[in-house]
Scaffold this active site. Structure first.
Site, PDB file in Angstrom:
ATOM      1  N   TYR A 179      -3.282  11.029   1.497  1.00 52.63           N
ATOM      2  CA  TYR A 179      -3.671  10.762   0.110  1.00 52.63           C
ATOM      3  C   TYR A 179      -3.469  11.999  -0.756  1.00 52.63           C
ATOM      4  CZ  TYR A 179      -5.501   6.051   0.451  1.00 52.63           C
ATOM      5  OH  TYR A 179      -5.602   4.686   0.587  1.00 52.63           O
ATOM      6  N   ASP A 207       0.843  -1.182   0.000  1.00 46.64           N
ATOM      7  CA  ASP A 207       0.000   0.000   0.000  1.00 46.64           C
ATOM      8  C   ASP A 207       0.893   1.252   0.000  1.00 46.64           C
ATOM      9  OD1 ASP A 207      -3.093   0.686   0.403  1.00 46.64           O
ATOM     10  OD2 ASP A 207      -1.947   2.094   1.608  1.00 46.64           O
ATOM     11  N   HIS A 224      -5.070  -7.736   0.507  1.00 48.94           N
ATOM     12  CA  HIS A 224      -4.322  -6.508   0.710  1.00 48.94           C
ATOM     13  C   HIS A 224      -3.572  -6.489   2.042  1.00 48.94           C
ATOM     14  CE1 HIS A 224      -3.496  -2.284  -0.094  1.00 48.94           C
ATOM     15  NE2 HIS A 224      -3.937  -1.958   1.101  1.00 48.94           N
TER      16      HIS A 224
END
Length: 442
Positions: free
Chosen positions: A332, A198, A412
């Site tokens: 982000y 990630d 994930h």
């Protein structure tokens, strides 16, 4: 929310670590339970089955977990467990091009003096807690023949117990510099190997780009490389054009899911990378909101659901709840903001450092639109599913791939879902001749 620390952040000295015990304000815990008791839930529509998550997190499951959080979950017990499982520290570092940051990190030295230092970088919606099932076997293996590591897992600033940055600019590049200082100037490791998934994959790549002389091997469990073009990788591009006959089932699924992800599952990404603070008002004030936001990701991106107990899920949520969620969302914008494109750029650069990759069936890809795509409608690939896996020849555009594994089970959160495979791949790759030569060379 402001984190409580064992000493004033202003009193911390640069590069001098301070032992740390996790502690969450008990007033926050009480206030959270009151919020949970006052929650209002939406009504499910009757034409969506209980197993159909197409509209997002299921009300029944969110309510079940919220009730558990309010009535049964005890952060105090988790706090004790995490304090016992990890050696925690905080340290202040002066990051070139940014300034002062305070990092929380865990550090476990192996009893094997020849062990490699391993830097583990987590992502979102994860935290250092993702290392809970791998730190022991990697530092203290049962078999004397297994390689061991000095294990370091920092928390991204604003995640978990790393205080949130007070000014903007902290993206993968700055975090990579902070982690470099942690490894070399604080912990005095002159060279090391890295692992990331990630956001950790972008941070891991950025460290190797900025400090190629330090990183002697990297292992990734997410590889969001841009697709090949005829100019960048003609053979990979042509094989992609005829994917219906040249790709394996695993690779064909990788292409099929891209459209599904962009059309059905990428809304969170667009919001978090553009207006994180607005979203932060909702998720930082409502434990139900943050729980539902995360739960959807655990459902869509996970594969081994039995690996997550209700306690595990709430603890993962707590790692973002304690600072009000917004700092993690802001990362982000820093990573994917259109003005800098920090994250994407890390996979647009070729790195010669030996690289290992583990691809799990439910891994997601967060970036890299399929621009300049060949006319795939001429070569139908079949249906879609909920996975994205990068074909190896795509990855070879950006890395010196020395180790590649594909798994039909896992997602994930691979270090929590499949710690057995995760540990096996880390051991196998970093003990390979290629990495050992790189690590012990000049």
């Amino acid at each position: 929310m402001v984190l409580k620390t064992p000493t004033s952040l202003q009193e911390l000295k640069f590069n001098v670590p301070v032992p740390y015990k996790l502690h969450v304000d008990r007033d926050l815990l009480s206030w959270t339970k009151k919020k949970l008791a006052l929650a209002r839930y939406p009504e499910e529509q009757t034409d969506f089955a209980e197993s159909n998550w197409a509209q997002g997190a299921k009300v029944s499951r969110v309510k079940e977990l919220a009730d558990f959080w309010r009535d049964e979950y005890r952060w105090e017990d988790e706090e004790e467990r995490l304090n016992a499982a990890f050696n925690h520290f905080i340290v202040k570092v002066d990051v070139p091009g940014y300034g002062s940051l305070v990092l929380h990190y865990v550090h476990h030295r192996s009893t094997n003096t020849s062990a490699m230092p391993l830097l583990f970088s987590h992502g979102w919606p994860g935290s250092f807690v993702e290392a809970a099932r791998i730190v022991q076997p990697l530092t203290q293996p049962e078999s004397a023949g297994d390689p061991s590591f000095h294990f370091v897992a920092p928390s991204i600033p604003g995640f978990g117990f790393s205080p949130a940055p007070t000014k903007s600019g902290v993206g993968p590049e700055v975090v990579a510099r902070a982690y470099k200082i942690l490894m070399t100037d604080v912990l005095h490791y002159p060279r090391f190997v890295t692992q990331g998934g990630d956001f950790g994959s972008f941070i891991t790549r950025s460290i190797a780009i900025q400090f190629p002389q330090l990183v002697r091997g990297q292992h990734l469990n997410m590889f969001p490389v841009p697709p090949p073009t005829f100019t960048s990788a003609p053979l990979a591009y042509l094989r992609w054009c005829f994917a219906a006959v040249t790709y394996s089932d695993f690779e064909r699924q990788a292409l099929a899911v891209r459209e599904n992800f962009e059309k059905d599952q990428s809304g969170y990404l667009e919001l978090q990378k553009t207006r994180p603070q607005t979203l932060g008002f909702a998720l930082g004030d409502s434990p139900i909101g943050l729980l539902a936001w995360f739960l959807e990701k655990f459902h869509d991106w996970g594969d081994v659901y039995e690996a997550f107990s209700d306690t595990d899920i709430i603890t993962l949520v707590m790692m973002h709840w304690i600072q009000g969620a917004t700092p993690g969302l802001r990362f982000y914008r820093e990573a994917f903001g259109s003005s800098k494109r920090e994250a994407e750029k890390t996979f647009e650069t070729y790195l010669s450092v030996p690289t290992g990759v583990s691809m799990y069936t439910k891994e997601q890809l967060h970036v890299s639109q399929l621009h300049d795509a060949p006319p795939l409608e001429l070569f139908p690939l079949g249906g879609t599913n909920n996975t994205f896996k990068c074909p190896r020849d795509w990855a070879a555009q950006a890395a010196n791939i020395q180790y590649w594994r594909e798994y039909e089970h896992g997602g994930h959160f691979s270090s929590l879902e499949r710690p057995d495979l995760f540990v096996k791949d880390v051991r196998t790759f970093f003990s390979s001749t290629t990495v050992l030569k790189s690590f012990h060379g000049n």
